[in-house]
Design a protein around this motif. Structure first.
Motif, PDB file in Angstrom:
ATOM      1  N   ALA A 115      51.798 -13.050  62.009  1.00 27.07           N
ATOM      2  CA  ALA A 115      52.195 -13.208  60.617  1.00 27.07           C
ATOM      3  C   ALA A 115      53.309 -14.239  60.531  1.00 27.07           C
ATOM      4  O   ALA A 115      54.258 -14.209  61.320  1.00 27.07           O
ATOM      5  N   LYS A 116      53.165 -15.162  59.558  1.00 27.43           N
ATOM      6  CA  LYS A 116      54.172 -16.199  59.354  1.00 27.43           C
ATOM      7  C   LYS A 116      54.582 -16.187  57.888  1.00 27.43           C
ATOM      8  O   LYS A 116      53.728 -16.186  57.004  1.00 27.43           O
ATOM      9  N   MET A 117      55.894 -16.192  57.628  1.00 28.18           N
ATOM     10  CA  MET A 117      56.392 -16.202  56.260  1.00 28.18           C
ATOM     11  C   MET A 117      57.683 -17.001  56.173  1.00 28.18           C
ATOM     12  O   MET A 117      58.414 -17.125  57.167  1.00 28.18           O
ATOM     13  N   SER A 125      60.196 -19.270  58.775  1.00 30.35           N
ATOM     14  CA  SER A 125      61.189 -18.754  59.717  1.00 30.35           C
ATOM     15  C   SER A 125      60.891 -17.333  60.184  1.00 30.35           C
ATOM     16  O   SER A 125      61.368 -16.910  61.240  1.00 30.35           O
ATOM     17  N   PHE A 126      60.096 -16.580  59.409  1.00 34.82           N
ATOM     18  CA  PHE A 126      59.714 -15.227  59.833  1.00 34.82           C
ATOM     19  C   PHE A 126      58.367 -15.300  60.539  1.00 34.82           C
ATOM     20  O   PHE A 126      57.369 -15.716  59.943  1.00 34.82           O
ATOM     21  N   VAL A 138      54.586  -8.981  51.934  1.00 28.66           N
ATOM     22  CA  VAL A 138      54.819 -10.358  51.489  1.00 28.66           C
ATOM     23  C   VAL A 138      55.422 -10.333  50.081  1.00 28.66           C
ATOM     24  O   VAL A 138      54.721 -10.038  49.102  1.00 28.66           O
ATOM     25  N   PRO A 139      56.704 -10.644  49.932  1.00 25.32           N
ATOM     26  CA  PRO A 139      57.307 -10.678  48.590  1.00 25.32           C
ATOM     27  C   PRO A 139      56.757 -11.852  47.782  1.00 25.32           C
ATOM     28  O   PRO A 139      56.389 -12.897  48.333  1.00 25.32           O
ATOM     29  N   ALA A 140      56.678 -11.672  46.491  1.00 23.21           N
ATOM     30  CA  ALA A 140      56.247 -12.758  45.606  1.00 23.21           C
ATOM     31  C   ALA A 140      57.133 -13.980  45.839  1.00 23.21           C
ATOM     32  O   ALA A 140      58.338 -13.861  46.070  1.00 23.21           O
ATOM     33  N   GLY A 141      56.521 -15.156  45.800  1.00 20.96           N
ATOM     34  CA  GLY A 141      57.265 -16.388  45.992  1.00 20.96           C
ATOM     35  C   GLY A 141      57.460 -16.785  47.448  1.00 20.96           C
ATOM     36  O   GLY A 141      58.152 -17.771  47.728  1.00 20.96           O
ATOM     37  N   THR A 142      56.841 -16.051  48.381  1.00 21.64           N
ATOM     38  CA  THR A 142      56.996 -16.322  49.814  1.00 21.64           C
ATOM     39  C   THR A 142      55.745 -17.005  50.361  1.00 21.64           C
ATOM     40  O   THR A 142      54.630 -16.513  50.191  1.00 21.64           O
TER      41      THR A 142
END
Length: 203
Positions: A115-117, A125-126, A138-142
């Motif tokens: 998973a990449k975010m 970076s995540f 996954v938060p909105a806007g990510t």
């Protein structure tokens, strides 16, 4: 034939004399016991799912997810959220994207991935290796993506809030999903109560 958990075995029940041993000889003792004989008839047991949203619904989501071979299959559509099943081939990925007004929950039920975010498509970076049993929030806007790093299909389900895709749509491959979006076939139904009017982007 070994069982993998993905098949259904039809059986036959019959009665046979119970035997016992006396000295060096096997003898019948006059009673009957029940024996289940496997016919060897193995059938793929694929769960039949119908998106009847926003009506009540229940199904075995783990079995449905591991059996699903489509890139995306919408399993249930509600007025405020949506459940989709996904299958990513080895070396493939969901695709780098961002939903500006939609939160997502994803759970891995088979396979391995990464998973990449991050805040932008150039700053993921995540990063976290994931496998069966892991969830991804996954938060909105990510900006986000999930890559298949294993040697078998990555099977997962995703929950969108609010609803994001067309009710009951099935997309066999990523190319089908792109075509449906380009031609306006993958839009949420008009009866939903919430709409992500902030839009999305892809890399």
């Amino acid at each position: 034939m070994p069982r993998t958990g993905d098949e259904k075995i039809t059986d036959t029940v019959c009665s046979l004399p119970t035997t016992g041993r006396r000295g060096d000889k096997w003898i019948g003792v006059g009673r009957f016991s029940t024996l289940v004989i496997l016919r060897g008839e193995v059938q793929n047991a694929v769960m039949d799912i119908t998106d009847n949203g926003p009506k009540p619904n229940a199904f075995d989501i783990e079995s449905a997810t591991t059996e699903n071979a489509d890139y995306r299959r919408v399993a249930w559509t509600g007025k405020h959220l949506q459940v989709t099943l996904m299958s990513i081939e080895p070396g493939g990925a969901i695709g780098l994207e961002v939903h500006h007004g939609t939160d997502q929950f994803l759970r891995i039920d088979a396979g391995k991935g990464r998973a990449k975010m991050g805040p932008s498509k150039d700053d993921l970076s995540f990063q976290q290796d994931v496998e069966d049993g892991w969830s991804i929030q996954v938060p909105a806007g990510t900006w986000h993506d999930v890559e298949n790093t294993g040697d078998e299909p990555l099977r997962l389900y995703a929950i969108y809030a609010p609803t994001h895709h067309a009710q009951g749509i099935v997309q066999k491959a990523p190319e089908d999903a792109e075509k449906d979006e380009e031609q306006g076939r993958d839009e949420p139904p008009p009866w939903i109560d919430e709409v992500d009017d902030q839009g999305e982007e892809t890399a």
